[in-house]
Design a protein around this motif. Structure first.
Motif, mmCIF file in Angstrom:
data_model
loop_
_atom_site.group_PDB
_atom_site.id
_atom_site.type_symbol
_atom_site.label_atom_id
_atom_site.label_comp_id
_atom_site.label_asym_id
_atom_site.label_seq_id
_atom_site.Cartn_x
_atom_site.Cartn_y
_atom_site.Cartn_z
ATOM 1 N N ARG A 137 -27.529 15.167 6.583
ATOM 2 C CA ARG A 137 -28.216 16.297 7.217
ATOM 3 C C ARG A 137 -29.200 16.914 6.236
ATOM 4 N NH1 ARG A 137 -25.640 20.507 11.214
ATOM 5 N NH2 ARG A 137 -26.495 22.509 10.591
ATOM 6 N N SER A 170 -22.231 14.985 19.157
ATOM 7 C CA SER A 170 -21.119 15.742 18.577
ATOM 8 C C SER A 170 -19.788 15.169 19.046
ATOM 9 C CB SER A 170 -21.211 17.206 19.004
ATOM 10 O OG SER A 170 -22.321 17.826 18.409
ATOM 11 N N ASN A 188 -20.423 15.034 13.104
ATOM 12 C CA ASN A 188 -21.130 13.808 13.468
ATOM 13 C C ASN A 188 -22.237 13.579 12.442
ATOM 14 O OD1 ASN A 188 -22.075 16.320 15.152
ATOM 15 N ND2 ASN A 188 -23.923 15.097 14.802
ATOM 16 N N HIS A 190 -31.742 15.475 18.838
ATOM 17 C CA HIS A 190 -30.478 15.962 18.327
ATOM 18 C C HIS A 190 -29.462 15.600 19.398
ATOM 19 C CE1 HIS A 190 -29.221 19.449 15.508
ATOM 20 N NE2 HIS A 190 -28.260 18.559 15.591
ATOM 21 N N TYR A 191 -28.229 15.508 19.042
ATOM 22 C CA TYR A 191 -27.189 15.266 20.051
ATOM 23 C C TYR A 191 -27.433 13.972 20.822
ATOM 24 C CZ TYR A 191 -27.207 20.363 19.310
ATOM 25 O OH TYR A 191 -27.243 21.609 18.766
ATOM 26 N N LYS A 219 -23.007 13.992 6.227
ATOM 27 C CA LYS A 219 -23.685 13.971 7.532
ATOM 28 C C LYS A 219 -25.063 13.334 7.475
ATOM 29 C CE LYS A 219 -23.990 17.178 10.575
ATOM 30 N NZ LYS A 219 -23.466 17.472 11.910
ATOM 31 N N SER A 222 -20.934 20.454 13.332
ATOM 32 C CA SER A 222 -20.252 19.459 14.144
ATOM 33 C C SER A 222 -20.038 18.201 13.295
ATOM 34 C CB SER A 222 -21.076 19.150 15.388
ATOM 35 O OG SER A 222 -22.410 18.849 15.034
HETATM 36 MG MG MG Z 1 -24.428 19.599 15.251
#
Ligand code: MG
Ligand code: TXA
Length: 317
Positions: free
Chosen positions: A57, A150, A144, A230-231, A55, A142
């Motif tokens: 992340r 997402s 993504n 985000h998103y 991700k 999620s």
């Molecule tokens: Mg998420």
């Protein structure tokens, strides 16, 4: 006895293969009723590390752990307060994540080093079959790349990850369409960390007052991973004020007020249908190379909080 049937093309053999991959420490993307998840064995720190890597992340952002039944929560969380039991009875399987004190068996990477863990039972037959067959709790954010939209369809997952994921189970479009509500029950009073389609009002009707994470009186709350940006689609997303569209060519989403953009899309009038459509239409528009995506401010009211929250984050640059 009726055979279990799954939507779209997933059959028992694919579930068995996915479960085997999870047990071997690989990543499997799977449908839930909210959004698609990128799953790994929640008890295996090396497997979980692959989620963060795929991700992009930061490891400061904790993951949600999924289980198939209330009897499995004890593997993940070390306490089960009455309020959790009441909420689980009403909303599980479903789009409510409960943050509770964590069990030692859950590696610190899953929870970003916190002593708490987010857990939920997803309301999707493919997710439940996978969890049952894998026999381990599955950590899944999620599916993504970090800060992106997402996924509400298997194709969205394929676009982000291609073959970095061992298997993508295709359950068709997600029917809730926004990420779960996240509620902390780990402190003295319940705190809403992320609004979702299980609303604060529905929760309060069962367990009494719930405070908001961003409540200024409570100071900055422990909602790691709730980054402001985000998103987001790659295309700039802007809110429309006073009926004015930006210059250039773009797409416009609205509920009430039509405006003459190159592409215009009218959103459904109720919150549930709007939530179910939102990411799907944003993914579609994001692939059409518009200069911008303009969005009318959505209606206000209990069911609309999650939609406001995600659009505000999508608009943050
Ligand atoms: Mg998420
Ligand atoms: O609907 C969903 O929740 C989807 C599906 C796949 O279940 N998952 C999802 O995961 O949205 P993710 O990682 O994209 O978002 C997890 C959210 C983050 O906002 C994170 O901060 C919060 O849950 N969270 C998880 N564990 C937490 C904890 N221990 N304390 C506070 N917040 C936590």
């Amino acid at each position: 006895m009726a055979r279990t049937s799954f939507p779209i093309s997933v059959d028992a053999a694919q579930i068995a293969r996915a479960a085997e991959l999870i047990r071997r420490g690989e990543l499997v993307a799977f449908p839930t009723e909210t959004v698609y998840g990128l799953g790994a064995n929640a008890l295996d720190a090396n497997a979980v590390a692959r989620i963060f890597e795929a991700k992009g992340r930061p490891s400061t952002s904790p993951l949600i752990v999924h289980v198939y039944g209330i009897e499995c929560v004890g593997v993940v969380a070390r306490s089960w307060p009455d309020r959790a039991a009441m909420l689980a009875r009403r909303f599980w399987p479903g789009s409510l994540t409960l943050v509770l004190p964590k069990q030692a068996a859950i590696p610190p990477l899953v929870t970003a080093g916190l002593d708490t863990v987010g857990v939920r039972i997803p309301n999707h037959p493919i997710a439940l079959a996978l969890l049952r067959e894998a026999g381990v709790p599955i950590a899944a954010p999620s599916a993504n790349r970090f800060t992106q939209l997402s996924p509400t369809r298997a194709e969205h997952v394929r676009e982000s990850f291609g073959d970095r994921v061992s298997l993508i189970l295709d359950g068709g479009p997600a029917n809730v369409g926004l990420e779960s509500t996240v509620l902390s029950l780990a402190g003295p009073a319940p705190v809403l960390l992320r609004p979702g389609m299980v609303t604060r009002q529905q929760i309060e009707a069962l367990i009494g007052p719930v405070s908001l994470a961003e409540d200024p009186l409570r100071g900055p709350h422990s909602s790691p991973g709730q980054h402001r940006k985000h998103y987001s689609p790659r295309t700039p997303l802007v809110f429309v004020e006073n009926g004015e569209l930006p210059g250039g060519r773009g797409a416009y989403l609205y509920w009430h007020t039509f405006l003459n953009a190159s592409r215009v899309y009218r959103m459904p009038s109720d919150a549930e249908s709007s939530a179910a459509r939102l990411y799907d239409i944003l993914h579609e528009l994001d692939n059409q190379s518009w200069d911008w995506i303009a969005v009318e401010l959505p209606p206000r009211g209990p069911g609309w909080e999650a939609i406001h929250d995600r659009l505000n984050r999508a608009a943050a640059r």
